[in-house]
Design an enzyme around this catalytic site. Structure first.
Site, PDB file in Angstrom:
ATOM      1  N   ASP A  76      34.214  53.279   6.135  1.00  0.00           N
ATOM      2  CA  ASP A  76      34.090  52.786   7.512  1.00  0.00           C
ATOM      3  C   ASP A  76      35.431  52.769   8.249  1.00  0.00           C
ATOM      4  OD1 ASP A  76      35.143  50.770   5.918  1.00  0.00           O
ATOM      5  OD2 ASP A  76      33.465  49.408   6.163  1.00  0.00           O
TER       6      ASP A  76
ATOM      7  N   ASN B  44      29.102  37.813   3.745  1.00  0.00           N
ATOM      8  CA  ASN B  44      27.718  37.728   4.239  1.00  0.00           C
ATOM      9  C   ASN B  44      26.810  38.774   3.570  1.00  0.00           C
ATOM     10  OD1 ASN B  44      28.662  40.047   5.377  1.00  0.00           O
ATOM     11  ND2 ASN B  44      28.205  39.520   7.500  1.00  0.00           N
TER      12      ASN B  44
ATOM     13  N   HIS C 237      27.520  42.013   3.370  1.00  0.00           N
ATOM     14  CA  HIS C 237      27.606  43.373   3.920  1.00  0.00           C
ATOM     15  C   HIS C 237      28.261  44.325   2.915  1.00  0.00           C
ATOM     16  CE1 HIS C 237      31.750  42.806   6.208  1.00  0.00           C
ATOM     17  NE2 HIS C 237      31.960  43.254   5.004  1.00  0.00           N
TER      18      HIS C 237
ATOM     19  N   GLU D  45      25.946  45.193   8.284  1.00  0.00           N
ATOM     20  CA  GLU D  45      25.798  43.751   8.386  1.00  0.00           C
ATOM     21  C   GLU D  45      24.354  43.338   8.076  1.00  0.00           C
ATOM     22  OE1 GLU D  45      28.466  42.274   8.513  1.00  0.00           O
ATOM     23  OE2 GLU D  45      29.738  42.673  10.248  1.00  0.00           O
TER      24      GLU D  45
HETATM   25  C1  GLP Z   1      35.640  44.945   5.086  1.00  0.00           C
HETATM   26  C2  GLP Z   1      35.040  46.271   4.709  1.00  0.00           C
HETATM   27  C3  GLP Z   1      34.019  46.099   3.615  1.00  0.00           C
HETATM   28  C4  GLP Z   1      34.554  45.254   2.491  1.00  0.00           C
HETATM   29  C5  GLP Z   1      35.053  43.946   2.989  1.00  0.00           C
HETATM   30  C6  GLP Z   1      35.603  43.088   1.878  1.00  0.00           C
HETATM   31  O1  GLP Z   1      34.758  44.176   5.828  1.00  0.00           O
HETATM   32  N1  GLP Z   1      34.406  46.915   5.813  1.00  0.00           N
HETATM   33  O2  GLP Z   1      33.676  47.378   3.135  1.00  0.00           O
HETATM   34  O3  GLP Z   1      33.542  45.041   1.564  1.00  0.00           O
HETATM   35  O4  GLP Z   1      36.067  44.240   3.934  1.00  0.00           O
HETATM   36  O5  GLP Z   1      36.903  42.708   2.130  1.00  0.00           O
HETATM   37  P1  GLP Z   1      37.807  41.969   1.091  1.00  0.00           P
HETATM   38  O6  GLP Z   1      37.933  42.880  -0.068  1.00  0.00           O
HETATM   39  O7  GLP Z   1      39.091  41.782   1.818  1.00  0.00           O
HETATM   40  O8  GLP Z   1      37.129  40.707   0.774  1.00  0.00           O
END
Ligand code: GLP
Length: 235
Positions: free
Chosen positions: A67, A136, A138, A143
């Site tokens: 993403d 959440n 995702h 989402e």
């Molecule tokens: C972002 C990414 C997700 C990832 C999430 C987790 O939102 N788009 O793909 O799962 O971060 O982040 P962290 O590893 O910092 O908890």
């Protein structure tokens, strides 16, 4: 879903880096799906180390990132382009043309997303997709409420995601409201999926495992994937 429990963040990162290494040793032109966020940072460091020691050769590897924030250019330090360059791509022997990231500055999000799907298909599909999870539930930026048949597209970010990820921006107000993301169907079509979870994700992982498969908790769909492994750090 297979579950592997590990003792700490080091072990989690080591385990996933080893899995990536083994896959590349078996298939030098591996099509690898990659995440961003804080979870994979050490895993990327270990991959860089392995590459420097000559244990992994990325010269034929093809990557697709999950993403990108909509509206951020590749040289914006908050962009996932920048993150990937800094943490991995600039430090390994991967070919520039084999790296794929969605263009956050695109004027035509739908065309950009359709092109991405086409590029994944032309590469023969994703062999190994590494994922992490949002609080959440995702995956990538799918989402809660994201359709399970969704493909790569432009999405609105959740309030909770804006709060969690807002910490990386000067203020939550500066964080984009939208992102380009691989869809749930895109992710599910990978041959193999590794879901990495640090101990701060305990609550959402429990919810994901206990709940029935529902679009309200996107990660629950991973339980229906034929080859998905959750690697979780336990306190
Ligand atoms: C972002 C990414 C997700 C990832 C999430 C987790 O939102 N788009 O793909 O799962 O971060 O982040 P962290 O590893 O910092 O908890």
């Amino acid at each position: 879903m297979q579950i592997i429990k590990v003792k700490n963040y080091q072990e989690l990162s080591q385990k996933v880096a080893e899995i990536v290494k083994n896959h590349i040793q078996l298939k030098s032109n591996l099509v690898l799906g990659l995440p961003t966020g804080s979870t994979p940072i050490l895993m990327y460091k270990l991959l860089v180390k392995m590459n420097k020691k000559g244990e992994i050769n990325f010269s034929q590897v093809i990557t697709f990132n999950l993403d990108e924030y909509f509206g951020l250019s590749a040289n914006n330090i908050q962009s996932y382009h920048y993150f990937m360059d800094k943490n991995l791509f600039s430090k390994i022997n991967i070919k520039k043309e084999n790296i794929h990231l969605l263009d956050g500055k695109t004027k035509n999000p739908q065309t950009e997303c359709d092109k991405y799907e086409q590029e994944i298909n032309e590469a023969g599909g994703i062999d190994l997709q590494i994922l992490s999870i949002g609080h959440n539930g995702h995956v990538a930026f799918n989402e809660p409420g994201s359709p399970f048949n969704s493909k790569t597209r432009l999405v609105n970010l959740d309030r909770e995601t804006k709060i969690n990820n807002g910490r990386y921006f000067d203020s939550a107000g500066k964080m984009p409201n939208q992102a380009l993301t691989m869809g749930i169907a895109t992710i599910m079509s990978a041959q193999e999926i590794i879901l990495m979870a640090t101990k701060n994700k305990k609550e959402i992982i429990e919810k994901t495992l206990k709940n029935m498969v529902t679009e309200q908790i996107p990660a629950t769909i991973l339980k229906q994937h034929p080859n998905c492994t959750l690697i979780i750090e336990q306190e």
